[in-house]
Design a protein around this motif. Structure first.
Motif, PDB file in Angstrom:
ATOM      1  N   ARG A 279      82.132 -32.108  -9.205  1.00 51.84           N
ATOM      2  CA  ARG A 279      82.935 -32.391 -10.397  1.00 51.84           C
ATOM      3  C   ARG A 279      82.685 -33.791 -10.956  1.00 51.84           C
ATOM      4  O   ARG A 279      83.471 -34.289 -11.761  1.00 51.84           O
ATOM      5  N   TYR A 315      84.982 -24.932 -20.962  1.00 50.82           N
ATOM      6  CA  TYR A 315      85.754 -24.726 -19.727  1.00 50.82           C
ATOM      7  C   TYR A 315      87.253 -24.646 -20.024  1.00 50.82           C
ATOM      8  O   TYR A 315      87.960 -23.745 -19.530  1.00 50.82           O
ATOM      9  N   SER A 320      85.393 -20.759 -18.987  1.00 49.52           N
ATOM     10  CA  SER A 320      84.028 -20.508 -18.537  1.00 49.52           C
ATOM     11  C   SER A 320      83.402 -21.803 -18.029  1.00 49.52           C
ATOM     12  O   SER A 320      83.507 -22.854 -18.677  1.00 49.52           O
ATOM     13  N   SER A 321      82.707 -21.720 -16.902  1.00 52.65           N
ATOM     14  CA  SER A 321      82.021 -22.892 -16.366  1.00 52.65           C
ATOM     15  C   SER A 321      80.529 -22.890 -16.692  1.00 52.65           C
ATOM     16  O   SER A 321      79.787 -23.730 -16.175  1.00 52.65           O
ATOM     17  N   ILE A 324      79.190 -26.380 -18.128  1.00 48.95           N
ATOM     18  CA  ILE A 324      79.092 -27.483 -17.169  1.00 48.95           C
ATOM     19  C   ILE A 324      78.095 -27.149 -16.059  1.00 48.95           C
ATOM     20  O   ILE A 324      77.447 -28.036 -15.512  1.00 48.95           O
ATOM     21  N   ASP A 325      77.948 -25.864 -15.742  1.00 43.14           N
ATOM     22  CA  ASP A 325      76.956 -25.475 -14.735  1.00 43.14           C
ATOM     23  C   ASP A 325      75.537 -25.755 -15.218  1.00 43.14           C
ATOM     24  O   ASP A 325      74.648 -26.050 -14.418  1.00 43.14           O
TER      25      ASP A 325
END
Length: 389
Positions: A279, A315, A320-321, A324-325
């Motif tokens: 993170r 996000y 939804s990630s 950032i993923d």
């Protein structure tokens, strides 16, 4: 104390990310180890790509830039006693804007204060914790008291020497670096620029750059050895040297004035991979450095912010990630292209001691080809105005 995103560092990347998050209703706090005045007094880059200019508009801070910034449709490269103009707008349909980093920082600070954003200056011993889990937090000291901020994410926008990258376990990060065997001696003076556009000069005595912050304030540089001492360079010596490195026409019309700032900066290329650790995200100089020859440092920080903000907004808005993923991969693809371009500009325009006479001939062949080939000029122009995000 709790917030959604803690941003470490209040330079342009941290402030821009913070304002975009604030505008999107995402709570954030900026921690800055230095004072506000210190941050504002740092004198850095001043060539903005259209993509960054558009992001400043999106953040709500573009009005002053549009009013007093200097749109440039091209620049010149001087070699063989001639200036050759590269028309950016003709080749790409785009232009750049001359607007100093200090001005960008001031605009973002003013907007943050006006919209109620929280920035904690002179925050000592900032340290990110537990960013490899689901409950990261950041500690800092202020007025002798230790404070803790719990958060969802940490954005490390605290520069090359900041704590964010240093907090990552050594085995989790790879770094790539090249140190150049010379530096830039730069001055700022309040005088009319020698040209209304930038001049990059390749000369047997070394590289030179005639840049500006406005039509009444210049920022000029000459290539020097790393062991040069700033106290050995009087204003008169600097002005004499930069005139020697320009074609006669430009040298004769150059106006001089006392310097109001003078410094020597080493040049390096540096990239850390990846840019995400659980993170914790690295952005801007915390994750990469480019030599200033291609005017990419500040603009790369903005593109990092573009990808990171879009991912965080997705996000919080959609749960939804994906954004950032994919942040590190997308950012690094653009970073390495900018590293390549900045390396090429540096290699082509500077005197490289280790390359000798053969290297100088290669440089001249490269420059001759550049101005004989529309394709070569287009490739340079596309990179200079900024590749798409």
């Amino acid at each position: 104390m709790r917030t959604q995103v803690v941003i470490i560092g209040s330079g342009p990347s941290g402030l821009l990310l913070g304002q975009l998050l604030t505008n999107a209703g995402i709570d954030n706090i900026i921690l800055e180890r230095a004072s506000k005045d210190y941050v504002l007094n740092r004198i850095r880059a001043g060539v903005l790509e259209e993509g960054m200019a558009d992001m400043l508009d999106e953040a709500g801070v573009g009005a002053r830039m549009r009013e007093i910034g200097l749109p440039h449709d091209g620049f010149e490269i001087a070699f063989d006693e001639r200036c050759h103009r590269l028309d950016l707008h003709e080749l790409t349909g785009k232009r750049v804007i001359i607007y100093g980093q200090t001005e960008v920082t001031q605009d973002l600070m003013d907007k943050r204060e006006a919209t109620g954003g929280v920035t904690i200056y002179e925050a000592a011993n900032v340290e990110p914790h537990d960013f490899d889990g689901d409950k990261p937090y950041v500690t800092y000291e202020k007025d002798g008291v230790t404070h803790r901020i719990d958060c969802d994410f940490i954005a490390g926008c605290d520069g090359y020497h900041g704590v964010s990258r240093r907090s990552v376990p050594e085995k989790a990060i790879a770094t790539y670096e090249r140190i150049y065997p010379f530096g830039w001696l730069g001055i700022i003076a309040d005088v009319e620029p020698v040209s209304h556009e930038l001049i990059y000069a390749n000369h047997p005595r070394g590289f030179a750059l005639c840049s500006m912050r406005s039509m009444t304030r210049i920022r000029y540089y000459v290539q020097v050895a790393l062991d040069e001492k700033i106290e050995d360079w009087s204003d008169d010596r600097f002005w004499d040297e930069i005139r020697r490195r320009l074609p006669r026409e430009q040298a004769e019309r150059m106006k001089t004035a006392p310097s109001i700032e003078k410094s020597i900066a080493p040049l390096r290329s540096f990239v850390a991979e990846p840019l995400r650790f659980g993170r914790l995200f690295l952005a801007g100089d915390a994750g990469h450095i480019v030599p200033p020859t291609g005017a990419k440092g500040l603009n790369l920080a903005a593109s990092d912010v573009r990808y990171l903000f879009d991912g965080l907004r997705e996000y919080y808005a959609e749960g939804s990630s994906a954004g950032i993923d994919n942040y590190s991969q997308k950012a690094l693809q653009r970073v390495w292209k900018a590293e390549r371009f900045s390396w090429w500009m540096t290699q082509t325009l500077h005197r490289l001691p280790e390359e000798g006479a053969f290297g100088q001939k290669i440089q001249h062949a490269e420059l001759d080809y550049l101005f004989e080939s529309v394709a070569a000029r287009t490739a340079l122009a596309e990179n200079y105005v900024g590749l798409p995000y």
